[in-house]
Design an enzyme around this catalytic site. Structure first.
Site, PDB file in Angstrom:
ATOM      1  N   ASP A 172       3.486   1.608  -2.529  1.00  0.00           N
ATOM      2  CA  ASP A 172       4.843   1.903  -2.077  1.00  0.00           C
ATOM      3  C   ASP A 172       5.732   0.697  -2.343  1.00  0.00           C
ATOM      4  O   ASP A 172       5.248  -0.440  -2.469  1.00  0.00           O
ATOM      5  CB  ASP A 172       4.859   2.271  -0.601  1.00  0.00           C
ATOM      6  CG  ASP A 172       4.338   1.146   0.295  1.00  0.00           C
ATOM      7  OD1 ASP A 172       3.200   0.682   0.061  1.00  0.00           O
ATOM      8  OD2 ASP A 172       5.065   0.731   1.230  1.00  0.00           O
ATOM      9  N   GLU A 228       2.878   0.115   3.174  1.00  0.00           N
ATOM     10  CA  GLU A 228       2.859  -1.299   3.518  1.00  0.00           C
ATOM     11  C   GLU A 228       4.243  -1.822   3.860  1.00  0.00           C
ATOM     12  O   GLU A 228       4.403  -2.681   4.725  1.00  0.00           O
ATOM     13  CB  GLU A 228       2.267  -2.112   2.355  1.00  0.00           C
ATOM     14  CG  GLU A 228       1.878  -3.540   2.720  1.00  0.00           C
ATOM     15  CD  GLU A 228       3.012  -4.545   2.593  1.00  0.00           C
ATOM     16  OE1 GLU A 228       2.858  -5.678   3.078  1.00  0.00           O
ATOM     17  OE2 GLU A 228       4.064  -4.189   2.010  1.00  0.00           O
TER      18      GLU A 228
END
Length: 471
Positions: free
Chosen positions: A90, A153
């Site tokens: 991400d 994250e």
């Protein structure tokens, strides 16, 4: 394999490395809660990037396993001990100011430009490619290795919460999501919410209709905008604004439509763990607005706290939370989000990275005392992550530092950061690369890039490090 030239081996395969990386960089994997479903809990982008990563590993003949829509892993090796390598696919929002399409990777002047090139698709693919290289060279792994990839994250780490509820915790390992020579200490992480809800009427000249700034708590907001309504008086906003921009070397726009004034200030984005490297659009606009008086106590306090206690108080001293640790360093403070609505009031997200020796409850009390003169402010603390430290004499740290020194010739030493990485999830976990001391850090900024040389060097270091730890 002791005499292998690791960098040479990587360079001879660099086109394959770029091909692997570009597959992921082309995917817009920003969290999108508005498009979230049960199958894509943080939006379709992160899940698409995870699927592509696992597909790539399957095509290369690796054993893989998915853990719901949240995480996945690549597996190799055998043995009683388990080594973990934790990365993520991400990325933070692209934001504005790009010279290229952030999701159409390009190599320009030996730099790979794309959102996620540096944080963290580039380093994660580098670690993955190191496993491919070792397998190709015939290395026998005497430990199990799990390359674990997450999808959240940059937000709440829900991916790792899910993963470790369903999977084994590694005995040791690293996260390729920071910088060399090593990060064996990570500060705690907590965000304070400052809310202004008192609507007491004041004798002001202006009404603050709205104020908007920030995308994530862990980013320095590049810009901020505000809409004002003139209630009384004759204010030369344009002259005031031009002077403010000139005195502070800033850019911005101002327009007047009858009694309504719209203002935008443009600063510079940066990672929230290094707020001093950016120019915070929210606090800068707060400074400009602080010369005026508003008709509402909530608006007045919102502007004043932005422009005084939260302006460039990077060590938290202006809000009473400063603290120093001899190994881990100082508290850092970032104003990541600042929003105001005339009907709902104001909300400011203040993100702290704090060393050992203090904790969120203490910091909350210190902030309440420091901001006590603002009658309408309410301060609260959110979920926190404790500080994390692996001693410098741990064999993992010693091995990783030795590999770094051997391959670069640079000084190898322990260090701590304010940024949080997946390395802290493992009891003996550290962060390791991929930025070098001479790298340009553009994580979370417009025109993010990873230098080709850095990617090749980091991949070579990962290959030897994994070899040394699993031979």
């Amino acid at each position: 394999m002791e005499n292998i030239n690791w960098l040479q081996e990587v360079e001879s395969r660099k086109e394959d490395l770029f091909k692997d990386l570009f597959r992921l960089l082309k995917i817009d994997s920003v969290r999108d809660d508005a498009a979230a479903t049960e199958e894509t809990p943080v939006g379709p982008g992160p899940k698409a990037a995870l699927d592509e990563f696992l597909k790539m590993a399957q095509e290369d003949g690796f054993q893989t396993q998915a853990f719901g829509p949240w995480a996945g892993r690549v597996e190799i090796g055998a043995g009683d001990e388990l080594m973990g390598i934790l990365g993520h696919v991400d990325v933070v929002p692209a934001g504005s100011g790009w010279d290229t399409d952030p999701f159409e990777p390009q190599i320009i002047n030996d730099r790979i430009y794309a959102r996620g090139s540096s944080d963290d698709k580039g380093p994660t693919v580098g670690a993955y490619f190191a496993l491919k290289l070792l397998r190709e060279l015939g290395h026998t792994f005497n430990k199990r290795v799990h390359l674990i990839v997450g999808t959240d994250e940059e937000s709440g780490w829900q991916c790792m919460d899910y993963y470790f509820k369903h999977a084994e915790m590694p005995d040791f390992g690293f996260s390729p999501d920071a910088e060399f020579p090593i990060i064996n200490g990570e500060k705690g992480n907590v965000s304070a919410a400052i809310d202004t809800k008192d609507s007491q009427v004041l004798e002001g000249d202006l009404k603050l209709i709205e104020f908007k700034s920030g995308l994530r708590p862990n980013m320095v907001p590049e810009s901020a905008s505000a809409v004002l309504e003139v209630l009384k008086g004759d204010i030369d906003f344009q002259a005031d604004f031009d002077q403010f921009l000139a005195e502070n070397d800033l850019k911005g726009d101002l327009s007047v439509d009858g009694k309504q004034v719209s203002i935008t200030v443009v600063g510079k984005s940066a990672h929230g763990s290094t707020p001093h490297k950016g120019v915070n659009g929210a606090t800068q606009l707060g400074r400009f607005l602080s010369q005026y008086r508003f008709d509402d106590q909530a608006a007045e306090n919102f502007v004043q706290v932005l422009s005084h206690e939260l302006f460039e108080g990077f060590d938290g001293s202006k809000v009473g939370v400063s603290h120093h640790h001899d190994v881990m360093g100082d508290v850092s403070m970032n104003i990541g989000i600042a929003n105001y609505d005339a009907e709902k009031g104001g909300h400011i997200d203040v993100n702290f990275r704090y060393p050992e020796g203090t904790e969120p409850d203490t910091m909350l009390g210190q902030m309440e005392k420091a901001l006590g003169h603002y009658a309408s402010l309410q301060v609260s603390m959110g979920h926190h992550k404790d500080p994390h430290y692996v001693p410098a004499d741990d064999p993992l740290v010693e091995t990783l530092l030795d590999v770094y020194h051997k391959q670069t010739g640079f000084e190898a030493h322990e260090q701590s950061i304010g940024g949080g990485t997946y390395g802290r999830l493992m009891p003996r976990g550290v962060a390791y690369g991929a930025l070098f001391p001479d790298s340009i850090d553009v994580m979370h900024q417009a025109n993010e890039f990873l230098a080709v040389e850095d990617l090749l060097r980091a991949t070579a270091i990962y290959a030897e490090a994994i070899y040394r730890l699993t031979k």
